[in-house]
Structure formats: structure tokens, C-alpha cells
Design a protein around this motif. Sequence first.
Motif, PDB file in Angstrom:
ATOM      1  N   ILE B   6       0.818  -1.222   0.000  1.00 18.76           N
ATOM      2  CA  ILE B   6       0.000   0.000   0.000  1.00 18.76           C
ATOM      3  C   ILE B   6       0.850   1.269   0.000  1.00 18.76           C
ATOM      4  CG2 ILE B   6      -2.084  -0.995   0.967  1.00 18.76           C
ATOM      5  CD1 ILE B   6      -1.131  -0.183   3.698  1.00 18.76           C
ATOM      6  N   ALA B   7       2.097   1.157   0.335  1.00 19.23           N
ATOM      7  CA  ALA B   7       2.964   2.334   0.255  1.00 19.23           C
ATOM      8  C   ALA B   7       4.377   1.875  -0.057  1.00 19.23           C
ATOM      9  CB  ALA B   7       2.951   3.110   1.564  1.00 19.23           C
ATOM     10  N   ASN B   8       5.018   2.612  -0.925  1.00 18.01           N
ATOM     11  CA  ASN B   8       6.389   2.253  -1.288  1.00 18.01           C
ATOM     12  C   ASN B   8       7.028   3.440  -1.997  1.00 18.01           C
ATOM     13  OD1 ASN B   8       8.661   0.737  -1.595  1.00 18.01           O
ATOM     14  ND2 ASN B   8       7.807  -0.700  -3.065  1.00 18.01           N
ATOM     15  N   PHE B  10       8.796   5.125  -5.196  1.00 20.64           N
ATOM     16  CA  PHE B  10       8.652   4.893  -6.631  1.00 20.64           C
ATOM     17  C   PHE B  10      10.040   4.848  -7.247  1.00 20.64           C
ATOM     18  CE2 PHE B  10       4.643   7.409  -5.833  1.00 20.64           C
ATOM     19  CZ  PHE B  10       3.872   6.269  -5.700  1.00 20.64           C
ATOM     20  N   GLN B  11      10.317   3.773  -7.957  1.00 25.43           N
ATOM     21  CA  GLN B  11      11.647   3.610  -8.546  1.00 25.43           C
ATOM     22  C   GLN B  11      11.616   4.016 -10.011  1.00 25.43           C
ATOM     23  OE1 GLN B  11      13.560   3.048  -6.237  1.00 25.43           O
ATOM     24  NE2 GLN B  11      12.476   1.821  -4.735  1.00 25.43           N
ATOM     25  N   ASN B  12      12.667   4.671 -10.444  1.00 25.24           N
ATOM     26  CA  ASN B  12      12.762   5.084 -11.844  1.00 25.24           C
ATOM     27  C   ASN B  12      13.389   3.996 -12.698  1.00 25.24           C
ATOM     28  OD1 ASN B  12      11.879   7.954 -12.046  1.00 25.24           O
ATOM     29  ND2 ASN B  12      13.386   8.178 -10.425  1.00 25.24           N
ATOM     30  N   ALA B  13      13.046   4.013 -13.992  1.00 22.50           N
ATOM     31  CA  ALA B  13      13.771   3.187 -14.965  1.00 22.50           C
ATOM     32  C   ALA B  13      14.808   4.102 -15.600  1.00 22.50           C
ATOM     33  CB  ALA B  13      12.822   2.642 -16.009  1.00 22.50           C
ATOM     34  N   GLN B 294      13.756  -3.354 -15.669  1.00 25.32           N
ATOM     35  CA  GLN B 294      13.670  -2.173 -14.806  1.00 25.32           C
ATOM     36  C   GLN B 294      12.224  -1.899 -14.420  1.00 25.32           C
ATOM     37  OE1 GLN B 294      16.453   1.145 -15.909  1.00 25.32           O
ATOM     38  NE2 GLN B 294      16.391   0.032 -17.813  1.00 25.32           N
ATOM     39  N   TYR B 295      11.323  -2.127 -15.358  1.00 24.93           N
ATOM     40  CA  TYR B 295       9.900  -1.942 -15.068  1.00 24.93           C
ATOM     41  C   TYR B 295       9.467  -2.909 -13.971  1.00 24.93           C
ATOM     42  CZ  TYR B 295       4.964  -2.976 -15.600  1.00 24.93           C
ATOM     43  OH  TYR B 295       3.652  -3.238 -15.343  1.00 24.93           O
ATOM     44  N   TYR B 296       9.904  -4.153 -14.109  1.00 20.38           N
ATOM     45  CA  TYR B 296       9.503  -5.185 -13.149  1.00 20.38           C
ATOM     46  C   TYR B 296       9.993  -4.840 -11.747  1.00 20.38           C
ATOM     47  CZ  TYR B 296       9.818  -9.621 -10.653  1.00 20.38           C
ATOM     48  OH  TYR B 296       9.746 -10.595  -9.691  1.00 20.38           O
ATOM     49  N   GLN B 297      11.232  -4.370 -11.665  1.00 18.57           N
ATOM     50  CA  GLN B 297      11.772  -4.078 -10.331  1.00 18.57           C
ATOM     51  C   GLN B 297      11.471  -2.671  -9.854  1.00 18.57           C
ATOM     52  OE1 GLN B 297      15.721  -4.992  -9.106  1.00 18.57           O
ATOM     53  NE2 GLN B 297      15.659  -6.935 -10.167  1.00 18.57           N
ATOM     54  N   GLY B 298      10.751  -1.931 -10.653  1.00 19.92           N
ATOM     55  CA  GLY B 298      10.401  -0.572 -10.261  1.00 19.92           C
ATOM     56  C   GLY B 298       9.434  -0.521  -9.102  1.00 19.92           C
ATOM     57  N   HIS B 299       8.959  -1.663  -8.717  1.00 22.37           N
ATOM     58  CA  HIS B 299       7.964  -1.687  -7.649  1.00 22.37           C
ATOM     59  C   HIS B 299       8.525  -2.222  -6.347  1.00 22.37           C
ATOM     60  CE1 HIS B 299       5.108  -0.961 -10.859  1.00 22.37           C
ATOM     61  NE2 HIS B 299       5.773  -1.875 -11.532  1.00 22.37           N
ATOM     62  N   PHE B 300       9.799  -2.599  -6.354  1.00 30.21           N
ATOM     63  CA  PHE B 300      10.371  -3.232  -5.163  1.00 30.21           C
ATOM     64  C   PHE B 300      11.193  -2.230  -4.369  1.00 30.21           C
ATOM     65  CE2 PHE B 300      13.853  -5.840  -3.239  1.00 30.21           C
ATOM     66  CZ  PHE B 300      13.083  -6.366  -2.224  1.00 30.21           C
TER      67      PHE B 300
END
Lengths: 280, 300
Positions: B6-8, B10-13, B294-300
Motif C-alpha cells: 500500500i505504500a512504497n 517509486f523507482q525510476n527506470a 527495470q519496469y519489473y523491479q520498479g515496484h520493489f
Amino acid sequence: MADRLYGMGGVSSGKGRPGRKRYAMAIDLRRCTGCNACTAACKTHFDVPLGEWRIWVMETEVGKYPDTKRYVLPRLCNQCDDPPCIPVCPTQATFKHPDGFVLQRYNRCIGCRACMVACPYNARHLLPDHRRDKRNPRNVADKCDFCVVRVTRGLAPLCVTSCTGGALIFGDINDPESEVARTVRDNKVFTLRPELGTAPQVYYIGLNESIADPEFAFLNRSAQLRERYATFKRNSEVGGEMAGNIDESDMGFFGLVRQGLHNFGTFFAEAPKKFFRGLY
Amino acid sequence: MEGQVIANAFQNAYWGFPIALYFWLVGASAGSFVISTLGWVFGVKKYKPLALFASNTAIVALLIVPVLLIIDAGKPYRFFHLFIFAHWSAPMVWGSFLILTYPIAMGFYSFFVHKENQLWARRLGILAIVLALSTHWYTGVVMQLNPARLPNHTSVAPLLFLTGAYVSGIGLLILCLWLRNFLVTVTARVSPELMADMARLMLYGIVFDLFLLGNEFLQMTYGTGEERTILYEVLLGVFRWPYLYLEIVWGLLLPLIILVIPRTRRSLNGVLVAAFMTATGVYGMRIWWVMASQYYQGHF
């Protein structure tokens, strides 16, 4: 879904350099309230730009109403013993200090962002050009450095001092009497993504193995988070260096073309400015 | 486990469309140069007349590359740090030296081809082709040597890049030769038969590319949960347009069909369409290869 047992190996096998300190952090998640005081202190002190973080708190809700539980997970650079960001840095701008810090030399970094692609923890970011204080480093990679300047003067890192629940424990893990060494010794500790062999030096107590998984994070984003994320992606061109940012909800043929053209457009539009925003 | 983030942060590509274009250009240059050397290095005489043009096309494609890279860096004026602070474990340093030396070798090769000096053209051609293949090999390695990035972290990566380079380079060269035919005298024109022959060489590359992609597909299908998730995203999810439609269907399968049917593979129009499809389709591969992880790991 991955069902790994995080931290099967406990403390990583590396022992640091003989006769040197080996700074590490233990995070007791049972005591973390998710108040974000660490984030605020770090952001304020280091002037961390909007949308970038040296430390952040990931929050996850697990279960179905009414049987739900909320987990928090403070995340920062793991100061790995075998960091993937170092071998890929083409200018030796990032290096491992003998005392365990993974540090960044701003004056060498060219901003190629290879380290950011290599980091499995997303712990690195690019400092944008528009910083509040222009004397601060710009357009180079940055990361958490365990507050090396404070630590070498005998102070604890800011996140540790600001932690309201006392969840963050910092110290020299080579000193058996230090609090961090005792904590790591006396508790079952976990590290993030141990299967990658990076030997992280941030140890978690009470880590939920599911939420510490990138696959879980990818598949289980809340709807609000997705929307906020898409908005962020749409608005986050920083000098064109983040031209890989895409809005996932608009990736049909026309969406792909539109986003490609838009990202190329910002990339080339920002290009001339790059040569005039500071000679070196 | 059931739950939701619910909160994290935001990672850039950080690498995106421009880096994908850079990979495409390096590849197209290498592929084009391979054709250039067929006559002067490998002794296939019918390719000798187009060697100079192919080599020059490769040089032009490669000259755009440093501009893209320097613009892409956060500190463009520090590009020379790559040489004076060279960190030899970094593939980017290997690439910097290759990108510096490869066009020089090609330039000398072009000079000796122009002078019709067989001995030195062959010597420089061998050197330049090694540099050409190494330059594109390194672009694959840059992505491969990120253990945390799936699906990039595979030893198939450089081969996939090289095969993509080979087919896109030939495709680009065929199109450039066709355009050149409008500008030169009748005697200097490249015959449609020779273009069809180049398309045949491209066909071998297409088949090999499909074979490699099939292997990659198999590995990910039988792989870890992460690999299967990424496979879904690239095949049917967010990256279905660059991967499935642009690369596989547009860039490989349709040209394959055109180039195996005898009637279309002998016609100039068929060859040109196949060349255009392949040259553009490979850019789809560059997009998903750079951005999916990068898209896939942009949420971790």
C-alpha cells in the motif's frame, strides 16, 4: 509466489577486513511503527530530492478483512559485502570502504546509471539538476552511505537516532560487545534477496518472507499505488535521464509510440541544456 | 500469501528508449560491416562492389552512438573519466575503448577498399570485424552482467544481441542500397539479385534468432516464479507490443514467411519489405530487453 526462507545463512560469511570495523545495521521489525521519522530525518538532512529516497518505508497489508496484518519494511542501501554496483561502475566512482561503507565519489561519477541498473535493492538514485542548494552534487548517482560523516565522528546515522521505536540498531558487528553484534547473534536475522549472494549488511528481525520479495511487490500493488505510480512516471522526466519511465496503463501500439516519442522528445529537448548547466 | 503493497518508494527506470536506440545503432553498424567484409576479407567476389558503401553506412551508424551516450550521461563533460579512471571490471569501459577504436579501424578499412589495396583491406577488415563483433557483444554483456535483472541475466544475451545486429544490419543495408540506386549511375547500381542474396543471408540470421528466442522462452517457462512473471509481462502483458508484435511477428515471423516463399524472396518488393520489417523489428527487442527488467523491479 516465491517461498524462500530469507536469511537461511544468517550473518554473511564475509568478516570484513582484519583489524577494521565492519559497520552493519539490524532492523527489528517488531519495534518499527512505520512512522517514517527515519525517512523525514534523512530527506531533510541530505536534501534528498522529490521522488528519490535514501531510506524509505514499504508498507504492506496481508490477509483479508477482518483478519489483516500490516507489515512495514524500512529499506535502505544494504552496504553489501559483495556489492553488484561496484564492478559495473566504469569510473570507480563507487567503492567499498574498508570499514564496510559502500560510498560514492561525486566528482568522478559521470551519471551513466549503470550502478542503478545493477543494484538489486533499488537503493541508488540520480540527483537531479534542480536541487534546492545548487552547491550540492547534481546529475550524479547517490545513495545511503550509513551517514559516514557522522559515524566517523562518533555519531550514529540519522535514521538510527531519529527512530521512535528504537528499531534501528547500528554499530560495528566485528565488536562482539556491540549492540548490533549482540542483536544479530541472539536473534534469527534475515537479509533481503540473499539468493543473489550480495552479502547485505542490513539485517532484519521478524521479516515476512513474502513481502520482501520483488515478485510479491510487483504482483500485489494496491490500485491507489498503481495510479500514483503511473502519475509519478508521467511526470518524472529529469533531464531525460529517466527515459525508461513508462506508464504501464498506456502500452498499446499507439501508447508505445506516444511514450517513445515523448521520452525521446524530452531526451533531446533537455540535451542542449546539459552542456550549459555547469561546465564540469 | 494474500496481501497488497500500500505504500512504497517509486523507482525510476534509468535506461530507456535512447539506450535501446543506441543498442540498435551499434547492432545495425556491426551487421552492415559484416556484409562489407564478405568481399574483401572472406573472398566472396560478388560482394566487393558494395563493400565501401556498407562500411561507410556502418561508420555513419556508429558515429551517432557516442553522441547519444554522451547526451544520456548525467555529466556529459566527464565522458573522458571513462578513460582516465577506467575501471576494468566494468563492461562499459570495454565498450568505451571498442567504440573508440572500431570506427577508426573501419575508416582505415574503407580507405584501403577505396584504394583497392587487397592486402591491407583484408588485414584491416579482419581487425575491424573483430572489433565490430566485440562492440556489439559488449552491449549484450552490459545487460547480462546484472545478476538481479531478469531476463537480462543470461549467457544467451550477447548472442541474441549479435544475431539481432546481424539481421538488422543487413536489413538496414538493403534499404540504404535501394535508396542509393536512385542516386547513382546505372553501372554503379546494386542488382536486385544481389539484394535477394543478402536477404538469404538475413534469413539464416532470422532462423537463428528465433531459435535463441525459443531457448530463452523455454528457460523462462521452466524458470523461477520471477522469470515466469516477467515472461508473462513481456509476452502478453505490458511489453507485448515490443516483444510479441514488433519483434516476433513483425520483425521475424513475417519476414521469415516472405523469405521462404520462392516468389516473394526473388522479388525486389518482397526483399525490401522483409528488410524493413526486420530492421525495425529488432528495435522492439532492444526496447523490451532494456526496459522490462527495470519496469519489473520498479515496484520493489
